[in-house]
Design an enzyme around this catalytic site. Structure first.
Site, mmCIF file in Angstrom:
data_model
loop_
_atom_site.group_PDB
_atom_site.id
_atom_site.type_symbol
_atom_site.label_atom_id
_atom_site.label_comp_id
_atom_site.label_asym_id
_atom_site.label_seq_id
_atom_site.Cartn_x
_atom_site.Cartn_y
_atom_site.Cartn_z
ATOM 1 N N HIS A 1 -28.825 -14.060 -39.296
ATOM 2 C CA HIS A 1 -29.027 -12.656 -39.692
ATOM 3 C C HIS A 1 -29.438 -11.771 -38.523
ATOM 4 C CE1 HIS A 1 -30.200 -14.844 -43.452
ATOM 5 N NE2 HIS A 1 -31.020 -15.475 -42.648
ATOM 6 N N ASN B 1 -13.202 -29.918 -0.835
ATOM 7 C CA ASN B 1 -12.732 -31.075 -1.601
ATOM 8 C C ASN B 1 -12.914 -30.771 -3.093
ATOM 9 O OD1 ASN B 1 -12.359 -33.572 -2.789
ATOM 10 N ND2 ASN B 1 -14.261 -34.451 -1.979
ATOM 11 N N GLN C 1 -20.223 -48.386 -15.819
ATOM 12 C CA GLN C 1 -21.024 -48.344 -14.592
ATOM 13 C C GLN C 1 -22.485 -48.369 -15.029
ATOM 14 O OE1 GLN C 1 -21.152 -44.595 -12.534
ATOM 15 N NE2 GLN C 1 -21.598 -45.530 -10.558
ATOM 16 N N GLY D 1 -23.288 -43.564 -7.560
ATOM 17 C CA GLY D 1 -22.357 -42.784 -6.746
ATOM 18 C C GLY D 1 -20.914 -42.940 -7.197
ATOM 19 N N THR D 2 -20.077 -42.053 -6.671
ATOM 20 C CA THR D 2 -18.696 -41.998 -7.160
ATOM 21 C C THR D 2 -17.855 -43.201 -6.691
ATOM 22 O OG1 THR D 2 -18.372 -40.435 -5.356
ATOM 23 C CG2 THR D 2 -18.515 -39.508 -7.565
ATOM 24 N N GLY E 1 -17.828 -30.554 0.314
ATOM 25 C CA GLY E 1 -17.154 -31.474 1.217
ATOM 26 C C GLY E 1 -15.968 -30.688 1.772
ATOM 27 N N LEU F 1 -13.884 -40.137 -13.992
ATOM 28 C CA LEU F 1 -15.303 -40.416 -13.751
ATOM 29 C C LEU F 1 -16.147 -39.667 -14.779
ATOM 30 C CD1 LEU F 1 -15.502 -40.173 -9.859
ATOM 31 C CD2 LEU F 1 -14.999 -42.155 -11.305
ATOM 32 N N ALA G 1 -19.398 -41.073 -15.998
ATOM 33 C CA ALA G 1 -20.620 -41.861 -16.200
ATOM 34 C C ALA G 1 -21.884 -41.085 -15.868
ATOM 35 C CB ALA G 1 -20.572 -43.122 -15.331
ATOM 36 N N GLY G 2 -21.726 -39.905 -15.270
ATOM 37 C CA GLY G 2 -22.890 -39.158 -14.779
ATOM 38 C C GLY G 2 -23.774 -38.666 -15.918
HETATM 39 P P1 TTP Z 1 -22.216 -35.353 -10.166
HETATM 40 O O1 TTP Z 1 -21.943 -33.957 -10.621
HETATM 41 O O2 TTP Z 1 -22.623 -35.589 -8.760
HETATM 42 O O3 TTP Z 1 -23.326 -36.004 -11.112
HETATM 43 P P2 TTP Z 1 -23.632 -35.783 -12.625
HETATM 44 O O4 TTP Z 1 -22.400 -35.522 -13.401
HETATM 45 O O5 TTP Z 1 -24.468 -36.931 -13.100
HETATM 46 O O6 TTP Z 1 -24.514 -34.435 -12.712
HETATM 47 P P3 TTP Z 1 -25.999 -34.124 -12.175
HETATM 48 O O7 TTP Z 1 -25.920 -34.085 -10.685
HETATM 49 O O8 TTP Z 1 -26.257 -32.773 -12.765
HETATM 50 O O9 TTP Z 1 -26.953 -35.150 -12.713
HETATM 51 O O10 TTP Z 1 -20.944 -36.284 -10.470
HETATM 52 C C1 TTP Z 1 -19.621 -35.963 -10.146
HETATM 53 C C2 TTP Z 1 -18.692 -36.720 -11.061
HETATM 54 O O11 TTP Z 1 -18.778 -38.125 -10.889
HETATM 55 C C3 TTP Z 1 -18.964 -36.496 -12.505
HETATM 56 O O12 TTP Z 1 -17.706 -36.472 -13.142
HETATM 57 C C4 TTP Z 1 -19.788 -37.696 -12.920
HETATM 58 C C5 TTP Z 1 -19.243 -38.775 -12.037
HETATM 59 N N1 TTP Z 1 -20.187 -39.798 -11.597
HETATM 60 C C6 TTP Z 1 -20.043 -41.100 -12.055
HETATM 61 O O13 TTP Z 1 -19.160 -41.384 -12.874
HETATM 62 N N2 TTP Z 1 -20.898 -42.060 -11.570
HETATM 63 C C7 TTP Z 1 -21.867 -41.782 -10.665
HETATM 64 O O14 TTP Z 1 -22.591 -42.695 -10.245
HETATM 65 C C8 TTP Z 1 -22.021 -40.411 -10.219
HETATM 66 C C9 TTP Z 1 -23.087 -40.050 -9.215
HETATM 67 C C10 TTP Z 1 -21.155 -39.474 -10.700
#
Ligand code: TTP
Length: 395
Positions: free
Chosen positions: A310, A162, A78, A83-84, A135, A6, A8-9
């Site tokens: 420097h 988690n 994505q 969300g994840t 979690g 993951l 994409a965040g």
């Molecule tokens: P998060 O840490 O919740 O989100 P983020 O990485 O965008 O950071 P911030 O909250 O600072 O903006 O994400 C957990 C993991 O999941 C991370 O590896 C990014 C990924 N993710 C996605 O791929 N798609 C998503 O829609 C979200 C929310 C997270």
């Protein structure tokens, strides 16, 4: 097993460091952050990496297609970070059996990822002192089966947090269409909840784990991974420079006379250090950086193209990329009262949990000569300070 990374965040809590570089591509020792999870998956025998990209997708896509030649790589886009579970849904067209999901911003021990693969279906968990912030998993009394998962509970059923690494059975592909959570996201933990009702899911307990969300967690990730590097000298080191055992000098880097590098440290390609500079603690000097005469850098990350030329001190800080510190710029990394340093993250003052913590300088920030920077200060991308300024508030 196919492994979904993951990535994409946006990494909004990591701003301004993510203004030009997406969080998965921020440097951690000799690799981008997300490569540490991907490398661990490859070492554990992943049959394919399915990388979910979104924010600044191009940089992540290019890295994976250039870097991973021995394992097939698929890229799933994505469009909106919803969300994840939504992210894994984007990967679903590529998946065709049991699959692993790893957060691209978490750092794992490679052996733990291997244990996750072996125990599938399984979830990685780590014992924490403050489970209410995570979690939390509940298990059978024998601890051999996960029976529940609950987000940030007031009354945690266990101290097992988690750790964002899952080995799902094939059937979980059907559970991805979960509803929106209270915070308006599609959550992988809801997919886990459905999976544990249908299948025996084993907890795999980790002894070490890092979720990299905020700048000081990136510093911690660097401390961890730089300490694991084996020393090697591939660059030019002048006679009279002193290098400790766990120091990596990459090809194309130059270490000039009078430099002391205690290590563990890494000086990346095309960087120039010295003459007469002192690097100590877990320090990363990125590609093309210049650390010049009478500069001390302690336990810090200097991203690509950053210059401290420097008479400066930089302690427990994250700079860059493309930052320039004027001569005599000094970073304070300890408060007079010895309390943990605080930093503002998304408008909120938070404790970093660190007594020693310096500054964060966003891409392209420049300080005038003799600037003093107070602990926890954040300079935004492109910020400027005047000569002789004492900066105690973010700008
Ligand atoms: P998060 O840490 O919740 O989100 P983020 O990485 O965008 O950071 P911030 O909250 O600072 O903006 O994400 C957990 C993991 O999941 C991370 O590896 C990014 C990924 N993710 C996605 O791929 N798609 C998503 O829609 C979200 C929310 C997270």
């Amino acid at each position: 097993m196919q492994t979904v990374i993951l990535a994409a965040g946006e990494g909004t809590r990591m701003r301004p460091l993510t203004e030009t570089v997406p969080k998965p591509m921020l440097p951690v020792a000799d690799r981008p952050l997300c490569a540490h999870a991907a490398d661990a998956a490859v070492a554990a025998g992943a049959s394919e990496l399915v990388v979910v990209v979104g924010y600044e997708a191009e940089a992540v896509r290019n890295f994976f297609s250039d870097e991973y030649r021995d394992v097939p790589v698929s890229i799933a886009v994505q469009e909106n970070q919803r969300g994840t579970a939504d992210a894994v849904r984007a990967a679903r067209p590529h998946l065709e059996g049991p699959f692993v999901v790893l957060n691209g911003d978490n750092v794992y021990e490679p052996a733990a990822v291997e244990a996750l693969f072996e125990a599938a279906p399984a979830i990685a968990a780590i014992a924490v002192d403050d489970p209410g912030n995570y979690g939390v998993l509940s298990t059978t009394s024998a601890g051999d089966r996960v029976t529940g998962i609950v987000e940030k509970p007031d009354d945690p059923p266990s101290n097992l947090a988690n750790a964002g690494a899952y080995a799902f059975p094939e059937g979980a592909l059907e559970y991805l269409d979960v509803g929106e959570s209270e915070r308006g996201e599609y959550e992988l933990t809801d997919v886990v909840a459905r999976t544990i009702e249908a299948t025996v899911v084993t907890p795999v307990t980790l002894s070490r784990w890092l979720d990299v969300g905020r700048p000081w967690e990136l510093l911690a990730a660097n401390e961890w991974k730089i300490a694991e590097l084996e020393g090697r000298i591939d660059g030019d080191v002048a006679a009279g420079a002193e290098l400790g055992e766990s120091v990596v000098i990459e090809a194309g880097a130059t270490i000039e006379p009078g430099v002391v590098v205690e290590g563990p440290a890494i000086v990346r390609s095309d960087a120039e250090v010295g003459p007469n500079a002192y690097l100590r603690g877990a320090t990363l000097v990125g590609e093309g950086c210049h650390v010049g005469h009478a500069v001390e850098v302690k336990n810090s990350v200097l991203m690509a193209g950053t210059n401290v030329p420097h008479l400066s001190y930089v302690g427990d800080s994250l700079l860059g990329p493309g930052v320039n510190f004027g001569a005599g710029t000094q970073v304070a990394n300890l408060r007079h009262d010895g309390a943990d340093v605080r930093q503002t993250v998304k408008g909120e003052r938070v404790s970093t949990g660190r007594r020693k913590y310096g500054v964060v300088a966003g891409p392209g920030a420049k300080t005038g000569i003799n600037t003093s920077l107070a602990p926890g200060v954040v300079l935004s991308a492109g910020a400027r300070t005047d000569p002789g300024e004492s900066v105690s508030r973010d700008r």
